[in-house]
Design an enzyme around this catalytic site. Structure first.
Site, PDB file in Angstrom:
ATOM      1  N   ASP A  33       0.824  -1.214   0.000  1.00  0.00           N
ATOM      2  CA  ASP A  33       0.000   0.000   0.000  1.00  0.00           C
ATOM      3  C   ASP A  33       0.857   1.262   0.000  1.00  0.00           C
ATOM      4  O   ASP A  33       0.663   2.155   0.846  1.00  0.00           O
ATOM      5  CB  ASP A  33      -0.928   0.015   1.236  1.00  0.00           C
ATOM      6  CG  ASP A  33      -1.725  -1.267   1.384  1.00  0.00           C
ATOM      7  OD1 ASP A  33      -2.201  -1.787   0.363  1.00  0.00           O
ATOM      8  OD2 ASP A  33      -1.852  -1.767   2.524  1.00  0.00           O
ATOM      9  N   GLU A 212     -11.357   0.931  -3.154  1.00  0.00           N
ATOM     10  CA  GLU A 212     -10.612   1.377  -1.964  1.00  0.00           C
ATOM     11  C   GLU A 212      -9.384   2.171  -2.376  1.00  0.00           C
ATOM     12  O   GLU A 212      -9.185   2.475  -3.552  1.00  0.00           O
ATOM     13  CB  GLU A 212     -10.222   0.160  -1.107  1.00  0.00           C
ATOM     14  CG  GLU A 212      -9.387  -0.873  -1.846  1.00  0.00           C
ATOM     15  CD  GLU A 212      -9.216  -2.190  -1.088  1.00  0.00           C
ATOM     16  OE1 GLU A 212      -9.934  -2.431  -0.102  1.00  0.00           O
ATOM     17  OE2 GLU A 212      -8.351  -2.989  -1.507  1.00  0.00           O
TER      18      GLU A 212
END
Ligand SMILES: *[C@@H]1O[C@H](CO)[C@@H](O)[C@H](O)[C@H]1NC(C)=O
Ligand SMILES: *[C@@H]1O[C@H](CO)[C@@H](O)[C@H](O)[C@H]1NC(C)=O
Ligand SMILES: *[C@@H]1O[C@H](CO)[C@@H](O)[C@H](O)[C@H]1NC(C)=O
Ligand SMILES: *[C@@H]1O[C@H](CO)[C@@H](O)[C@H](O)[C@H]1NC(C)=O
Ligand SMILES: *[C@@H]1O[C@H](CO)[C@@H](O)[C@H](O)[C@H]1NC(C)=O
Ligand SMILES: *[C@@H]1O[C@H](CO)[C@@H](O)[C@H](O)[C@H]1NC(C)=O
Ligand SMILES: *[C@@H]1O[C@H](CO)[C@@H](O)[C@H](O)[C@H]1NC(C)=O
Ligand SMILES: *[C@@H]1O[C@H](CO)[C@@H](O)[C@H](O)[C@H]1NC(C)=O
Ligand SMILES: *[C@@H]1O[C@H](CO)[C@@H](O)[C@H](O)[C@H]1NC(C)=O
Ligand SMILES: *[C@@H]1O[C@H](CO)[C@@H](O)[C@H](O)[C@H]1NC(C)=O
Ligand SMILES: *[C@@H]1O[C@H](CO)[C@@H](O)[C@H](O)[C@H]1NC(C)=O
Ligand SMILES: *[C@@H]1O[C@H](CO)[C@@H](O)[C@H](O)[C@H]1NC(C)=O
Length: 584
Positions: A33, A212
């Protein structure tokens, strides 16, 4: 004639110099991420943050001046008091998810901001206690201790990201799974107190699973909203929508979505998604994203989700064009090789030769699983020299049931596996083991449910020839064991005759090819007598959201009546040798 040839050579040299070749991943190992920024006023430095889940210190910050050499300059989460609940998270997928790193200058003063979420992944998705969203900030990312305490804000979701309007108004955008809280959510936020304005719902993505990782960028009068969709596995992708009429939308999806994915390809780099965009000093665009080096089989990827870099062409008024992610990429000219003098941690591809000299801090890149219990990791305390002393925990690396520890802690300290091929070597002094199931050893640890280790353990001996003291029939053994989703038989071997608990022992873990590790031990001063006691397959520790750590542990294995600190052992000469990356 000669001049003409020279001119042609000069032209082609410029043409060649105009683009560079580099290799991925830029942050190998457990660095998922990614969120990266370029800060021209800070010596033209690139900074990245990545997810740390239950690892502590957490939220590693890497810096680079050339986009190739990345140095760990600190951990944004370095004080246990910042997030006491990180001691008691349940489940290995809990902890810190997806920090977004941003920089903002106001009145010529710059601050670095992180928004992120401490997730309690065992709670139901519609329970707002599942998501502890917060922001932290610093005016000096080279100093881990300088990050502020969290300012919490209410949001029933995750992957929160900050955006500054031209007028200084700050927005936060985040995501929640579709069924419960529709798609992407946006609100204004006051960074001083965490107060948010009303939430709006600018976009739900293209309709794929789990929209997301939202980030907003403003360019050429458009607001671009970039997402990850498809889930963080093989279907992962990058999608985008944009609004011409302000941040609230309406947002129009890019007709060519997804803009980046390796889904449904045979590429070695899979699961590409969760991207962030930034411009370099020349104004060229780049994206970072996460990816697993697994191939489409998606079986062997113990290092988990890593950070990759890819060039992006983003012309005025157009959608960005991403280069597909691969091991060797050609793209915009890279800045000249320059190292980062500031910051305490190592470069991400450095070997370790750690000796823990008296008075030195625990190196910045070593982590625990959840918050460390106090006084458990001591650097060369009185009576020890160039050693790390570990006080045992009652719980072993599995914890109670591979799921939780109830805040009791597990004595473990490790570094990220950052290379497909590596050797990890540690000298262990096990002379203080006293009781049955006292154990010290080295592990390849993914999470509590997935790990392998070689330990030195005292076990009662069925044979009549007991260990020196005849009243206690305990004998030292090497025990290789592990836990995975398939059963792993223990290998238990009494110490060979040429060593005893008083012998200095060297333990070694080696990933000798792309798919296999072996675990060996023997006398430190007679390495040729080292023996291999077990093998593990990378496939057996490939799972979930994180990547493997290697390092020592000390435990009484839940022995009835034992307490944390029942015994202390010392280790030293911590060595990690990178031996190869597989990139295709
Ligand atoms: C820029 O680099 C110089 C030399 O390393 C250093 O003295 C200075 O503090 C740095 N400035 C910033 C803002 O990082
Ligand atoms: C964690 O799980 C344990 C065992 O299931 C439970 O007793 C405990 O309440 C849970 N803790 C939290 C914070 O949810
Ligand atoms: C949410 O989880 C917390 C912590 O486990 C619990 O105390 C609370 O009752 C739950 N709330 C709902 C609405 O289920
Ligand atoms: C997102 O999905 C929800 C639930 O289906 C729907 O109510 C909402 O209008 C959608 N939002 C957008 C911007 O399409
Ligand atoms: C990038 O990958 C996609 C498949 O995901 C493929 O359709 C496309 O042709 C590739 N682009 C280039 C330039 O190779
Ligand atoms: C990959 O293939 C599956 C099955 O055909 C399809 O559902 C999915 O949309 C494809 N994903 C991408 C990003 O093309
Ligand atoms: C240089 O890299 C950029 C970004 O990937 C690409 O658009 C361009 O075509 C490349 N130029 C050359 C000459 O290869
Ligand atoms: C274990 O995990 C692997 C990889 O996810 C999977 O292929 C395999 O089926 C699993 N085995 C069991 C017994 O669950
Ligand atoms: C191991 O540590 C003990 C102290 O706990 C020390 O007395 C002993 O000399 C050490 N052994 C070796 C081989 O260094
Ligand atoms: C790695 O070594 C093991 C044991 O020799 C072997 O079974 C396996 O096929 C090897 N893996 C690769 C990718 O060569
Ligand atoms: C861990 O400790 C428990 C007792 O707390 C024990 O039952 C279990 O066998 C141990 N297992 C591993 C793999 O560490
Ligand atoms: C490190 O290795 C050296 C050389 O073998 C040895 O003298 C020293 O005792 C070792 N240190 C520790 C803490 O084991």
């Amino acid at each position: 004639m000669i001049l003409g040839v020279l001119a042609i050579l000069a032209v082609s040299a410029t043409a060649l110099a105009a683009n560079s070749t580099y290799t991925n991943p830029i942050l190998p190992g457990f660095h998922p991420d990614p969120s990266c920024i370029f800060v021209p006023s800070w010596n033209k430095t690139y900074f990245c943050a990545s997810s740390s889940f239950n690892a502590f210190p957490g939220i590693p910050i890497h810096a680079s001046r050339d986009l190739q050499n990345w140095k760990l300059i600190g951990n944004a989460l370095s004080r246990p008091e910042m997030l006491p609940a990180l001691a008691t998270t349940n489940r290995s997928t809990s902890g810190i998810w997806a920090p977004t790193l941003r920089y903002r200058e106001e009145k010529s003063k710059g601050r670095f901001w992180i928004s992120t979420t401490l997730v309690f992944d065992d709670l139901p998705k519609d329970n707002v206690s599942r998501w502890d969203n917060f922001v932290i900030s610093t005016d000096n990312p080279y100093d881990s201790t300088s990050w502020t305490d969290p300012v919490h804000f209410k949001f029933g979701g995750y992957d929160t990201s900050l955006f500054w309007e031209d007028n200084g108004q700050v927005y936060v955008v985040g995501s929640h799974e579709y069924e419960v809280w529709p798609g992407i959510q946006l609100a204004t936020i006051d960074l001083q107190n965490g107060k948010t304005g009303p939430w709006s719902n600018p976009w739900n993505g293209t309709g794929a699973l789990a929209p997301e990782g939202p980030h907003i960028y403003k360019k050429d009068g458009f607001y671009y909203l970039m997402l990850a969709e498809g889930g963080t596995g093989l279907g992962h992708m990058v999608t985008m929508a944009r609004s011409r009429h302000g941040i609230q939308g309406p947002y129009e999806p890019a007709p060519q979505n997804p803009l980046l994915t390796n889904a449904n390809t045979t590429a070695f780099f899979q699961t590409v998604g969760h991207a962030d965009l930034f411009q370099d000093a020349r104004g060229n665009w780049w994206a970072v994203a996460l990816s697993t080096r697994s191939g489409p089989e998606f079986l062997n990827y113990p290092m988990g989700r890593e950070t990759v870099l890819t060039p992006v062409t983003w012309n005025q008024g157009d959608w960005p064009i991403f280069t597909n992610v691969s091991g060797t990429e050609n793209g915009w000219e890279l800045p000249p090789q320059t190292l980062v003098p500031e910051g305490k941690g190592p470069y991400v591809d450095s070997p370790d030769h750690l000796t823990f000299p008296p008075g030195s801090p625990i190196p910045e890149h070593l982590v625990h699983w959840r918050l460390p219990t106090p006084d458990t990791y001591l650097v060369s305390p009185p009576g020890y020299y160039n050693s790390l002393v570990l006080r045992s925990s009652v719980l072993n690396l599995t914890g109670y049931d591979g799921y939780y520890t109830g805040g009791k802690g597990q004595t473990f300290i490790g570094r990220r596996q950052t290379d497909n091929l590596f050797t990890y070597i540690l000298d262990v002094n096990a002379s203080s083991l006293r009781e049955e199931e006292d154990e010290v050893g080295v592990s390849v640890f993914l999470v509590q449910r997935y790990h392998f280790e070689l330990g030195i353990v005292l076990l009662s001996s069925s044979s009549s020839s007991s260990y020196s003291d005849s009243s206690v029939s305990l004998k030292p053994h090497f025990r290789f064991r592990g836990i995975s989703n398939t059963s792993v038989p223990d290998t238990v071997v009494p110490f060979p005759s040429f060593i005893s608990l008083d012998t200095a022992i060297t333990m070694e873990i080696k990933a000798f090819n792309w798919t296999h590790y072996f675990f060996s031990a023997g006398p430190r001063d007679q390495r040729h007598l080292m023996q291999t006691y077990g093998y593990a397959r990378g496939e057996q520790i490939s799972w979930g959201f994180t990547g493997t750590l290697v390092g020592p542990y000390a435990t009484t294995n839940g022995r009835n009546g034992s307490a944390n600190g029942a015994f202390s052992v010392s280790v030293g000469n911590w060595t990690y040798i990178p031996q190869g990356q597989v990139i295709n």
